[in-house]
Design an enzyme around this catalytic site. Structure first.
Site, short mmCIF file in Angstrom:
data_model
loop_
_atom_site.label_atom_id
_atom_site.label_comp_id
_atom_site.label_asym_id
_atom_site.label_seq_id
_atom_site.Cartn_x
_atom_site.Cartn_y
_atom_site.Cartn_z
N LEU A 73 0.87 -1.17 0.00
CA LEU A 73 0.00 0.00 0.00
C LEU A 73 0.91 1.23 0.00
O LEU A 73 1.76 1.37 0.88
CB LEU A 73 -0.90 -0.01 1.24
CG LEU A 73 -2.17 0.85 1.23
CD1 LEU A 73 -3.06 0.48 0.05
CD2 LEU A 73 -2.92 0.71 2.53
N ASP A 74 0.76 2.08 -1.02
CA ASP A 74 1.64 3.25 -1.17
C ASP A 74 1.60 4.14 0.08
O ASP A 74 0.57 4.22 0.76
CB ASP A 74 1.21 4.08 -2.38
CG ASP A 74 1.45 3.36 -3.70
OD1 ASP A 74 2.26 2.42 -3.72
OD2 ASP A 74 0.81 3.74 -4.71
N PRO A 75 2.71 4.86 0.36
CA PRO A 75 2.73 5.78 1.50
C PRO A 75 1.60 6.81 1.48
O PRO A 75 1.07 7.18 2.52
CB PRO A 75 4.11 6.46 1.39
CG PRO A 75 4.96 5.44 0.71
CD PRO A 75 4.05 4.77 -0.28
N ALA A 126 -1.32 6.35 0.42
CA ALA A 126 -2.61 5.68 0.62
C ALA A 126 -2.77 5.30 2.08
O ALA A 126 -1.80 5.07 2.80
CB ALA A 126 -2.71 4.44 -0.26
#
EC number: 5.4.99.25
Length: 314
Positions: free
Chosen positions: A48-50, A52
């Site tokens: 999960l991207d930073p 997000a």
């Protein structure tokens, strides 16, 4: 005098369904949770991207053996697309590459949605973890290289408009493994002729987990015992462990075989056992065996017998 070895963590097993905050990377989140539980082993099921927030399932101990099943699970995201600008990262982190003064109406956005439902072809973002000739795409993109990422098929079950105004649209999507929400924003923006990028992204669910399983870093920090190098008495982690979801929960997608204590003992030794019970599967390439809800093994059901392939010790 010999050097003191690094203290080994606890052999704790289960799933931590973390509500990851914005700004924290997935690797950082895993390290934090591993420390909070003083666990000896940890891993996550899907980056999960930073930028997000939301669900990041983290496996501890024996649960790491079940990570592939959770990674294959259906996911639900809530996201906002801001119209008028496409960015090189397809989200807030990047720089603008294309601009437009056009803003789509709700009806215009709604009209293109059917083309993004079902099995579709999608090109991942340039800033993604896809490997190109052995190199991560985001590393090549940061070096300024123009890269061509081949399209791949992904499956989208549902794509709904939640809110719309004259600058942005909020969506909810239910999708399969490998879907890039950032690519959806990019492609819809191009099709609508107005460009767009993700300005908010939150993962709400990863099957079989739901938001009812959520726990925050703050909640875990509040109950983690204080540990000192000089502790003689073993710290009590029971309050932290109360937030764990059973390892077996990750295998709800498989046929279930309930074992007696005696049969479970035999399976743990690698032996096949006769499958009993009215609801037990007759044949299955892959099945999950449990005793009183605790995971014992993953294996196959052949000829009325459960044959273990991967045994769990905790």
């Amino acid at each position: 005098m010999g050097r003191r070895g690094k203290k080994k963590g606890r052999p704790v097993s289960g799933w931590v369904v973390l509500d990851k905050p914005v700004g924290m990377g997935s690797t950082e989140a895993v390290s934090k949770v591993k420390w909070l539980f003083n666990a000896d082993k940890a891993g996550h099921a899907g980056t999960l991207d930073p930028l997000a927030s939301g669900m990041l399932p983290i496996a501890l101990g024996e649960a790491t053996k079940t990570v592939p099943y959770v990674m294959d699970g259906t996911k639900v995201y809530r996201f906002t697309v801001t119209w008028g600008e496409e960015r090189n990262t397809d989200d807030l982190e990047g720089v603008g590459t294309h601009h437009s003064t056009k803003r789509p109406s709700r009806d215009e956005v709604s009209a293109v949605l059917p083309g993004y439902i079902g099995v579709i072809s999608q090109i991942p973002p340039s800033f993604s973890a896809i490997k190109i000739a052995g190199e991560r795409a985001y590393d090549l993109a940061r070096e300024g290289e123009v890269i061509e990422i081949p399209a791949r098929e992904v499956e989208i079950d549902r794509l709904d408009i939640i809110n719309h105004d004259d600058q942005s649209t909020e969506f909810e999507v239910e999708c399969g493994k490998g879907t890039y929400v950032r690519s959806l924003a990019r492609d819809m923006g191009r099709q609508l002729g107005c460009y767009g990028h993700i300005s908010m992204l939150r993962r709400l669910a990863v099957d079989p987990f739901t938001d009812a399983d959520f726990v925050t870093v703050e909640e875990l920090e509040a109950v983690r015992p204080k540990i000192s190098e000089d502790d003689v008495v073993r710290p009590d982690f029971s309050a932290v462990d109360d937030f764990l979801v059973e390892t077996a929960a990750a295998l709800d997608c498989l046929p279930q075989v309930a074992l007696s204590e005696d049969a479970a003992h035999r399976v743990r030794l690698g032996n096949p056992v006769i499958v009993r019970g009215r609801d037990a599967p007759i044949e299955a390439e892959e099945a999950c065996a449990t005793v009183r809800g605790k995971l014992v093994a993953i294996g196959a059901v052949e000829g009325g017998q459960f044959k273990p392939k991967r045994v769990f010790t905790a």
